[in-house]
Design a protein around this motif. Sequence first.
Motif, short mmCIF file in Angstrom:
data_model
loop_
_atom_site.label_atom_id
_atom_site.label_comp_id
_atom_site.label_asym_id
_atom_site.label_seq_id
_atom_site.Cartn_x
_atom_site.Cartn_y
_atom_site.Cartn_z
N LYS A 98 -5.53 3.49 -1.93
CA LYS A 98 -6.46 3.50 -0.79
C LYS A 98 -7.20 2.17 -0.70
N THR A 99 -7.64 1.67 -1.85
CA THR A 99 -8.34 0.38 -1.88
C THR A 99 -7.43 -0.73 -1.39
N GLU A 100 -6.17 -0.70 -1.79
CA GLU A 100 -5.21 -1.73 -1.36
C GLU A 100 -5.01 -1.71 0.15
N ILE A 101 -4.91 -0.52 0.71
CA ILE A 101 -4.75 -0.41 2.17
C ILE A 101 -6.00 -0.91 2.88
N MET A 102 -7.17 -0.57 2.36
CA MET A 102 -8.41 -1.05 2.98
C MET A 102 -8.54 -2.57 2.90
#
Length: 153
Positions: A141-145
């Motif tokens: 999720k952090t990578e996508i954000m």
Amino acid sequence: MAKKNQKVSEPAVAYLRTTNLSVGDVLDIASSRLEEPLSRVETFRNGLEKKSFENLKELSGLDYNTLATALGVSSKTLQRKEIFDTAQSEKIYELAELYTLGINYFGREGFRRWMERPLFTLGNRVPLGLIDLSEGLDLLKTEIMRLQHGIAV
């Protein structure tokens, strides 16, 4: 000099999609049951129904074996379950959250491809290999954000 035609099979940059898919849409649950943390706790304790799992399975394109590994159960158990226990319900929600975020950004097929390719930012690990742990889901999720906000490695 003649121009060379170069065919690019996929964009070098992923563009923000206008899809506005929500976790409630994916799990077929009223958004009021998912908005507040205490409502989510109660929803997880009551257990998510089989239709929520099946909706996630269809959207993600993952098979029973992959989802069974992610939920820490056997694929036979997944096929028999009608109501999931608290831990499994919470994990289904986290997976739906990841897929909602990813599909809203990449599109459905783009996100599937992203999940199957090793990522440099994850130590050349394949994102699908991280979905069995909450920490792995948080990393994804952090990578996508980061991608959404244009933050590079």
